[in-house]
Design a protein around this motif. Sequence first.
Motif, PDB file in Angstrom:
ATOM      1  N   THR A  26       0.815  -1.088  -0.059  1.00 54.70           N
ATOM      2  CA  THR A  26       0.005   0.108   0.052  1.00 54.70           C
ATOM      3  C   THR A  26       0.980   1.303   0.138  1.00 54.70           C
ATOM      4  O   THR A  26       1.895   1.189   0.458  1.00 54.70           O
ATOM      5  CB  THR A  26      -0.909  -0.067   1.252  1.00 54.70           C
ATOM      6  N   ALA A  27       0.362   2.224  -0.660  1.00 52.14           N
ATOM      7  CA  ALA A  27       1.004   3.439  -0.763  1.00 52.14           C
ATOM      8  C   ALA A  27       0.261   4.631  -0.340  1.00 52.14           C
ATOM      9  O   ALA A  27      -1.002   4.638  -0.622  1.00 52.14           O
ATOM     10  CB  ALA A  27       1.638   3.797  -2.061  1.00 52.14           C
ATOM     11  N   ARG A  28       0.367   5.465   0.839  1.00 50.89           N
ATOM     12  CA  ARG A  28      -0.652   6.440   1.273  1.00 50.89           C
ATOM     13  C   ARG A  28       0.191   7.798   0.878  1.00 50.89           C
ATOM     14  O   ARG A  28       0.888   8.345   1.481  1.00 50.89           O
ATOM     15  CB  ARG A  28      -0.625   6.412   2.829  1.00 50.89           C
ATOM     16  N   ASN A  35       0.660  21.750  -1.911  1.00 53.82           N
ATOM     17  CA  ASN A  35      -0.268  21.014  -3.052  1.00 53.82           C
ATOM     18  C   ASN A  35      -1.444  20.386  -1.886  1.00 53.82           C
ATOM     19  O   ASN A  35      -1.311  20.243  -0.889  1.00 53.82           O
ATOM     20  CB  ASN A  35       0.381  20.069  -3.646  1.00 53.82           C
ATOM     21  N   THR A  36      -2.416  19.795  -2.537  1.00 55.69           N
ATOM     22  CA  THR A  36      -3.573  19.037  -2.045  1.00 55.69           C
ATOM     23  C   THR A  36      -3.933  17.684  -2.357  1.00 55.69           C
ATOM     24  O   THR A  36      -4.817  17.034  -1.893  1.00 55.69           O
ATOM     25  CB  THR A  36      -4.593  19.998  -2.454  1.00 55.69           C
ATOM     26  N   ALA A  37      -3.019  17.311  -3.507  1.00 57.32           N
ATOM     27  CA  ALA A  37      -3.374  15.844  -3.853  1.00 57.32           C
ATOM     28  C   ALA A  37      -3.037  14.599  -2.700  1.00 57.32           C
ATOM     29  O   ALA A  37      -2.042  15.125  -2.005  1.00 57.32           O
ATOM     30  CB  ALA A  37      -2.669  15.532  -4.971  1.00 57.32           C
ATOM     31  N   SER A  38      -3.858  13.669  -2.446  1.00 58.51           N
ATOM     32  CA  SER A  38      -3.650  12.659  -1.601  1.00 58.51           C
ATOM     33  C   SER A  38      -4.402  11.508  -2.097  1.00 58.51           C
ATOM     34  O   SER A  38      -5.521  11.673  -2.806  1.00 58.51           O
ATOM     35  CB  SER A  38      -4.101  13.081   0.022  1.00 58.51           C
ATOM     36  N   GLY A  39      -4.140  10.656  -1.530  1.00 57.53           N
ATOM     37  CA  GLY A  39      -4.979   9.125  -1.945  1.00 57.53           C
ATOM     38  C   GLY A  39      -4.239   8.054  -1.216  1.00 57.53           C
ATOM     39  O   GLY A  39      -3.289   7.981  -0.598  1.00 57.53           O
ATOM     40  N   THR A  40      -4.654   6.815  -1.785  1.00 57.21           N
ATOM     41  CA  THR A  40      -4.224   5.391  -1.326  1.00 57.21           C
ATOM     42  C   THR A  40      -4.158   4.600  -2.752  1.00 57.21           C
ATOM     43  O   THR A  40      -5.112   4.450  -3.508  1.00 57.21           O
ATOM     44  CB  THR A  40      -5.242   4.663  -0.085  1.00 57.21           C
ATOM     45  N   VAL A  41      -3.124   3.928  -2.648  1.00 59.39           N
ATOM     46  CA  VAL A  41      -2.791   3.097  -3.941  1.00 59.39           C
ATOM     47  C   VAL A  41      -2.706   1.647  -3.246  1.00 59.39           C
ATOM     48  O   VAL A  41      -1.644   1.537  -2.427  1.00 59.39           O
ATOM     49  CB  VAL A  41      -1.622   3.438  -4.839  1.00 59.39           C
ATOM     50  N   THR A  42      -2.858   0.599  -3.858  1.00 57.05           N
ATOM     51  CA  THR A  42      -2.806  -0.779  -3.298  1.00 57.05           C
ATOM     52  C   THR A  42      -1.974  -1.668  -4.706  1.00 57.05           C
ATOM     53  O   THR A  42      -2.536  -1.453  -5.758  1.00 57.05           O
ATOM     54  CB  THR A  42      -3.977  -1.432  -3.363  1.00 57.05           C
ATOM     55  N   ALA A 166       4.482   9.040  -1.821  1.00 54.15           N
ATOM     56  CA  ALA A 166       4.210   7.976  -0.641  1.00 54.15           C
ATOM     57  C   ALA A 166       5.148   7.106  -0.712  1.00 54.15           C
ATOM     58  O   ALA A 166       6.003   7.016  -1.625  1.00 54.15           O
ATOM     59  CB  ALA A 166       2.800   7.451  -0.947  1.00 54.15           C
ATOM     60  N   VAL A 167       5.462   6.221   0.366  1.00 54.33           N
ATOM     61  CA  VAL A 167       6.264   5.137   0.274  1.00 54.33           C
ATOM     62  C   VAL A 167       5.600   3.954   0.261  1.00 54.33           C
ATOM     63  O   VAL A 167       4.563   3.735   0.886  1.00 54.33           O
ATOM     64  CB  VAL A 167       7.239   5.038   1.642  1.00 54.33           C
ATOM     65  N   ILE A 168       6.030   3.125  -0.632  1.00 51.79           N
ATOM     66  CA  ILE A 168       5.032   1.766  -0.987  1.00 51.79           C
ATOM     67  C   ILE A 168       5.671   0.908   0.187  1.00 51.79           C
ATOM     68  O   ILE A 168       6.769   0.434   0.323  1.00 51.79           O
ATOM     69  CB  ILE A 168       5.228   1.310  -2.106  1.00 51.79           C
ATOM     70  N   THR A 169       4.755   0.286   0.929  1.00 54.06           N
ATOM     71  CA  THR A 169       4.838  -0.410   2.082  1.00 54.06           C
ATOM     72  C   THR A 169       4.029  -1.866   1.956  1.00 54.06           C
ATOM     73  O   THR A 169       3.146  -1.824   1.413  1.00 54.06           O
ATOM     74  CB  THR A 169       4.656   0.333   3.420  1.00 54.06           C
ATOM     75  N   LYS A 170       4.818  -2.764   2.435  1.00 55.15           N
ATOM     76  CA  LYS A 170       4.343  -4.273   2.170  1.00 55.15           C
ATOM     77  C   LYS A 170       3.034  -4.299   3.241  1.00 55.15           C
ATOM     78  O   LYS A 170       3.371  -3.960   4.571  1.00 55.15           O
ATOM     79  CB  LYS A 170       5.346  -5.358   2.459  1.00 55.15           C
ATOM     80  N   ALA A 171       1.874  -4.759   2.700  1.00 52.94           N
ATOM     81  CA  ALA A 171       0.736  -4.947   3.619  1.00 52.94           C
ATOM     82  C   ALA A 171       0.766  -6.004   4.354  1.00 52.94           C
ATOM     83  O   ALA A 171       1.604  -6.977   4.257  1.00 52.94           O
ATOM     84  CB  ALA A 171      -0.500  -4.816   2.841  1.00 52.94           C
TER      85      ALA A 171
END
Length: 171
Positions: A26-28, A35-42, A166-171
């Motif tokens: 996951t990356a938060r 800036n205002t961009a945010s979100g979550t990526v799996t 974001a930093v991509i971290t193992k779920a």
Amino acid sequence: MTRLMKLSALLLVAGCASMHSGPSATARLQPTAGNTASGTVTFAQSGGKVLVSGEVRGLKPNALHGFHVHEKGDCSGADGMTTGGHFNPDGKPHGEHGHAPHHAGDLMSLKSDANGVASFKYESATIAVGSGAANDVVGRGLIVHRDPDDYKTQPTGNSGARIACAVITKA
């Protein structure tokens, strides 16, 4: 009838288990300064492909935004530059995801709607999750850029400032 129901339930459970058979990450995304961009990526590994899915908000409405995995999992810089360049373990030229050649970190561009929200779901065959392979994205940076990727300019695609990190971290 009961045997049939039990068999159906067993098949349903087996089918659900095989839908996501590998590791995930996951990356938060957090906005960079101003800036205002945010979100979550799996990122979910399934066989030789990775399902990339998520939602990013706070984007320029009705616009394309460059979207890349970067070398370093370091979002400590206010501008996102601490993530380094595009993740490119194979030394390929920058290009469009799904078309050869391209960096492993060249993901599909984000397309925002009228509310500045980009929702996406697609497969990538050029990255891996949690395998330790050269193309593994765990521990890497994820960047949303202000501008569209031109898929030509080397080595970045001329996609402008880094507006979320974001930093991509193992779920």
